[in-house]
Scaffold this motif. Structure first.
Motif, mmCIF file in Angstrom:
data_model
loop_
_atom_site.group_PDB
_atom_site.id
_atom_site.type_symbol
_atom_site.label_atom_id
_atom_site.label_comp_id
_atom_site.label_asym_id
_atom_site.label_seq_id
_atom_site.Cartn_x
_atom_site.Cartn_y
_atom_site.Cartn_z
ATOM 1 N N CYS A 205 49.723 46.636 59.851
ATOM 2 C CA CYS A 205 49.815 47.198 61.201
ATOM 3 C C CYS A 205 50.464 46.177 62.130
ATOM 4 N N ARG A 206 51.672 46.487 62.600
ATOM 5 C CA ARG A 206 52.423 45.509 63.392
ATOM 6 C C ARG A 206 52.639 45.934 64.835
ATOM 7 N N SER A 207 52.187 47.106 65.196
ATOM 8 C CA SER A 207 52.352 47.562 66.578
ATOM 9 C C SER A 207 51.397 48.707 66.833
ATOM 10 N N ILE A 208 50.768 48.702 67.996
ATOM 11 C CA ILE A 208 49.906 49.811 68.422
ATOM 12 C C ILE A 208 50.408 50.283 69.772
ATOM 13 N N LYS A 209 50.908 51.504 69.800
ATOM 14 C CA LYS A 209 51.512 52.052 71.014
ATOM 15 C C LYS A 209 50.635 53.176 71.542
ATOM 16 N N ILE A 210 50.140 53.015 72.755
ATOM 17 C CA ILE A 210 49.203 53.967 73.341
ATOM 18 C C ILE A 210 49.891 54.841 74.382
ATOM 19 N N PHE B 155 53.802 49.169 59.322
ATOM 20 C CA PHE B 155 53.833 50.408 60.099
ATOM 21 C C PHE B 155 53.452 50.160 61.557
ATOM 22 N N GLN B 156 53.883 51.092 62.399
ATOM 23 C CA GLN B 156 53.469 51.137 63.797
ATOM 24 C C GLN B 156 52.469 52.277 63.962
ATOM 25 N N VAL B 157 51.460 52.073 64.814
ATOM 26 C CA VAL B 157 50.510 53.134 65.156
ATOM 27 C C VAL B 157 50.856 53.671 66.535
ATOM 28 N N VAL B 158 50.934 54.984 66.643
ATOM 29 C CA VAL B 158 51.117 55.653 67.928
ATOM 30 C C VAL B 158 49.859 56.476 68.191
#
Length: 344
Positions: free
Chosen positions: A322-327, A296-299
């Motif tokens: 968790c493969r991406s954290i987008k802020i 999953f990606q985290v936004v």
């Protein structure tokens, strides 16, 4: 590939709602001063006691001349000690001090720091811990009443177009550069149904850390756009809900002081620990099930990522899935934003 969207108080603030802890503290103090006038210049609650000396009444009405109730309390404490007896709890004192010195306050972390002061030299001051617990319970009830009033008098009926676009946007390959270096590139690319540059998330879970229902018009608009794979998890409860009551306390079990708490045979220390409150509903269980089910990606949208939610955020950010954290950061001005602060 799924997507987990974390919604924090900044989301409500972006809609003009005065839902910050600072706003709440201001409301609480103004209420105190109004009731002080109404009750013959005597006031008492679990956080503060004010009693006039020598019928010093006229000065109380002057709170309307100050820029804020927070500033007026500071004035009373410094300038009016001969006119009023003021007993203020350590909890309220610390919260008040943070607003004055830093222009913001995290009530949950303030509670934790106050709790630590009552555990010294291997002993628990049970009486003061019980008093502090009652103070936080009182403040939680006041907060729920305040937020209910805010939501009632300023309902959000329509989503903001720019914010709605964030929910509707696809997954972008460029946001997963770290994932490609882990050897999962083939699995990553196969998760996209449109192209190698962007794709649609299989499932979208919105973890709402707020108590308000500001998100509901967004969910309706998302579904009108033909997207049915969205669900909201009110992870910390909802206003006026018996089935999903408010969770309010501290959630940093990785703090080294917390490990010392566990050495004491004293349940009152854990009265307002979020992890134990999570057992009241299936919200946390469902969130952890989502985290463990697939990549999953985290936004991050409006969440400060502060220590008061460290236990839950650690489980999310440090998950192997968790493969991406987008802020999405807040822009203070043309030259200033809080992106760096959020990454910290």
């Amino acid at each position: 590939m799924n997507r987990l969207i974390l919604i924090g108080n900044g989301f409500d603030l972006a809609h003009g709602l005065k839902t910050s802890y600072k706003d709440f503290m201001e409301f609480y103090l103004i209420k105190v001063f109004m009731m002080l006038v109404q009750n013959n210049y005597q006031y008492e609650d679990p956080l503060i006691t004010i009693a006039s000396k020598n019928n010093s009444r006229p000065i109380v009405a002057e709170y309307r001349k100050f820029e804020s109730g927070i500033a007026y309390l500071n004035y009373l404490r410094k300038e009016c000690s001969k006119l009023f007896d003021i007993k203020i709890s350590l909890f309220l004192h610390s919260s008040h001090h943070n607003v004055l010195e830093r222009n913001w306050v995290d009530i949950e972390m303030t509670y934790f720091h106050c709790l630590c002061t009552h555990i010294r030299d291997g002993k628990v001051d049970r009486d003061n811990v019980s008093i502090l617990n009652r103070q936080l319970a009182y403040l939680k009830n006041e907060l729920e009443a305040y937020l209910t009033a805010v939501e009632t008098y300023q309902p959000i009926d329509q989503p903001d177009p720019d914010l709605l676009d964030i929910f509707l946007q696809p997954l972008f390959r460029k946001d997963f550069s770290a994932a490609e270096k882990t050897g999962d590139e083939i699995q990553f690319l196969n998760s996209f149904g449109l192209s190698q540059e962007q794709g649609t998330a299989g499932y979208n879970l919105i973890a709402n850390f707020n108590y308000t229902q500001t998100l509901e018009p967004y969910l309706e608009a998302i579904q009108k756009n033909g997207l049915k794979n969205y669900r909201i998890n009110y992870i910390h409860g909802k206003l006026k809900s018996r089935e999903n009551p408010l969770i309010f306390g501290f959630g940093d079990e990785y703090n080294k002081v917390y490990s010392e708490f566990e050495e004491h045979n004293e349940n009152s220390i854990f009265e307002h620990v979020k992890s134990f409150k999570y057992f009241q509903t299936n919200n946390n269980k469902n969130l952890l099930r989502f985290v463990s089910s697939d990549l999953f990606q985290v936004v991050i949208l409006g969440h400060s990522c502060g220590l008061s939610d460290r236990t839950m955020l650690k489980a999310i950010f440090e998950s192997e899935n968790c493969r991406s954290i987008k802020i999405f950061h807040h822009k203070h001005s043309e030259d200033s934003n809080d992106y760096h602060e959020k990454t910290i």
